[in-house]
Design a protein around this motif. Structure first.
Motif, PDB file in Angstrom:
ATOM      1  N   MET A  44       0.831  -1.185   0.000  1.00 22.76           N
ATOM      2  CA  MET A  44       0.000   0.000   0.000  1.00 22.76           C
ATOM      3  C   MET A  44       0.870   1.241   0.000  1.00 22.76           C
ATOM      4  O   MET A  44       1.927   1.253   0.600  1.00 22.76           O
ATOM      5  CB  MET A  44      -0.898   0.024   1.228  1.00 22.76           C
ATOM      6  N   THR A  45       0.349   2.263  -0.599  1.00 26.14           N
ATOM      7  CA  THR A  45       1.101   3.497  -0.622  1.00 26.14           C
ATOM      8  C   THR A  45       0.903   4.246   0.687  1.00 26.14           C
ATOM      9  O   THR A  45      -0.071   4.042   1.399  1.00 26.14           O
ATOM     10  CB  THR A  45       0.653   4.397  -1.796  1.00 26.14           C
ATOM     11  N   GLU A  46       1.813   5.120   0.973  1.00 25.18           N
ATOM     12  CA  GLU A  46       1.732   5.906   2.193  1.00 25.18           C
ATOM     13  C   GLU A  46       0.505   6.801   2.192  1.00 25.18           C
ATOM     14  O   GLU A  46      -0.105   7.047   3.213  1.00 25.18           O
ATOM     15  CB  GLU A  46       3.000   6.749   2.307  1.00 25.18           C
ATOM     16  N   ASN A  47       0.088   7.292   1.018  1.00 25.44           N
ATOM     17  CA  ASN A  47      -1.052   8.191   0.910  1.00 25.44           C
ATOM     18  C   ASN A  47      -2.388   7.478   1.061  1.00 25.44           C
ATOM     19  O   ASN A  47      -3.405   8.123   1.170  1.00 25.44           O
ATOM     20  CB  ASN A  47      -1.032   8.922  -0.438  1.00 25.44           C
ATOM     21  N   HIS A  48      -2.371   6.149   1.065  1.00 25.23           N
ATOM     22  CA  HIS A  48      -3.617   5.399   1.106  1.00 25.23           C
ATOM     23  C   HIS A  48      -4.494   5.813   2.281  1.00 25.23           C
ATOM     24  O   HIS A  48      -5.692   5.934   2.142  1.00 25.23           O
ATOM     25  CB  HIS A  48      -3.335   3.895   1.133  1.00 25.23           C
ATOM     26  N   THR A  49      -3.911   6.019   3.437  1.00 24.80           N
ATOM     27  CA  THR A  49      -4.701   6.359   4.610  1.00 24.80           C
ATOM     28  C   THR A  49      -5.342   7.740   4.491  1.00 24.80           C
ATOM     29  O   THR A  49      -6.306   8.017   5.184  1.00 24.80           O
ATOM     30  CB  THR A  49      -3.852   6.292   5.888  1.00 24.80           C
ATOM     31  N   ASN A  50      -4.834   8.578   3.631  1.00 23.76           N
ATOM     32  CA  ASN A  50      -5.397   9.910   3.445  1.00 23.76           C
ATOM     33  C   ASN A  50      -6.559   9.932   2.464  1.00 23.76           C
ATOM     34  O   ASN A  50      -7.262  10.918   2.389  1.00 23.76           O
ATOM     35  CB  ASN A  50      -4.321  10.877   2.959  1.00 23.76           C
ATOM     36  N   ILE A  51      -6.750   8.872   1.710  1.00 21.62           N
ATOM     37  CA  ILE A  51      -7.829   8.825   0.727  1.00 21.62           C
ATOM     38  C   ILE A  51      -9.135   8.575   1.458  1.00 21.62           C
ATOM     39  O   ILE A  51      -9.286   7.577   2.150  1.00 21.62           O
ATOM     40  CB  ILE A  51      -7.576   7.738  -0.331  1.00 21.62           C
ATOM     41  N   GLN A  52     -10.053   9.506   1.322  1.00 25.46           N
ATOM     42  CA  GLN A  52     -11.350   9.419   1.974  1.00 25.46           C
ATOM     43  C   GLN A  52     -12.459   9.415   0.928  1.00 25.46           C
ATOM     44  O   GLN A  52     -12.321  10.036  -0.129  1.00 25.46           O
ATOM     45  CB  GLN A  52     -11.540  10.624   2.906  1.00 25.46           C
ATOM     46  N   PRO A  53     -13.550   8.714   1.216  1.00 20.75           N
ATOM     47  CA  PRO A  53     -14.671   8.791   0.292  1.00 20.75           C
ATOM     48  C   PRO A  53     -15.208  10.213   0.250  1.00 20.75           C
ATOM     49  O   PRO A  53     -15.127  10.944   1.231  1.00 20.75           O
ATOM     50  CB  PRO A  53     -15.695   7.826   0.890  1.00 20.75           C
ATOM     51  N   GLY A  54     -15.705  10.588  -0.878  1.00 22.54           N
ATOM     52  CA  GLY A  54     -16.262  11.921  -1.047  1.00 22.54           C
ATOM     53  C   GLY A  54     -16.276  12.286  -2.517  1.00 22.54           C
ATOM     54  O   GLY A  54     -15.947  11.465  -3.381  1.00 22.54           O
ATOM     55  N   PRO A  55     -16.640  13.506  -2.824  1.00 21.55           N
ATOM     56  CA  PRO A  55     -16.724  13.934  -4.219  1.00 21.55           C
ATOM     57  C   PRO A  55     -15.403  13.792  -4.981  1.00 21.55           C
ATOM     58  O   PRO A  55     -15.407  13.442  -6.157  1.00 21.55           O
ATOM     59  CB  PRO A  55     -17.144  15.403  -4.139  1.00 21.55           C
ATOM     60  N   VAL A  56     -14.280  14.044  -4.315  1.00 19.53           N
ATOM     61  CA  VAL A  56     -12.985  13.939  -4.997  1.00 19.53           C
ATOM     62  C   VAL A  56     -12.682  12.479  -5.324  1.00 19.53           C
ATOM     63  O   VAL A  56     -12.237  12.169  -6.426  1.00 19.53           O
ATOM     64  CB  VAL A  56     -11.859  14.575  -4.158  1.00 19.53           C
ATOM     65  N   PHE A  57     -12.938  11.580  -4.396  1.00 24.05           N
ATOM     66  CA  PHE A  57     -12.745  10.146  -4.644  1.00 24.05           C
ATOM     67  C   PHE A  57     -13.561   9.733  -5.875  1.00 24.05           C
ATOM     68  O   PHE A  57     -13.056   9.090  -6.788  1.00 24.05           O
ATOM     69  CB  PHE A  57     -13.187   9.341  -3.415  1.00 24.05           C
TER      70      PHE A  57
END
Length: 85
Positions: free
Chosen positions: A1-14
């Motif tokens: 997993m990438t380090e940024n994975h934990t920062n990805i949140q559901p929402g309009p941008v996702f």
């Protein structure tokens, strides 16, 4: 997993990142949903955070895997930077 994975949140941008990928690939959400046995409405709710159970998290992971985890994280981060600016 990438380090940024934990920062990805559901929402309009996702949702926009995933939908943008599908459009670039010449397909759409409805067509992507067929082999994954999910309705487009539910996929959108999962992506935007309107549906947030175990199944929604698993579906979001499928979306990330479809795009590629590193690519998704990079696009998501770039879009978030532009949202803040």
């Amino acid at each position: 997993m990438t380090e940024n994975h934990t920062n990805i949140q559901p929402g309009p941008v996702f949702y926009d990142v995933f939908l943008g990928y599908l459009r670039v690939m010449g397909t759409n959400l409805t067509d992507w949903c067929v082999p994954h046995a999910v309705r487009a409405t539910n996929a959108k709710l999962a992506a935007t955070g309107g549906w947030n159970g175990v199944k929604a998290r698993a579906l979001r992971q499928k979306m990330i895997d479809e795009v590629g985890e590193e690519t998704f994280a990079r696009l998501y981060a770039e879009r978030m930077r532009r949202e803040v600016a």
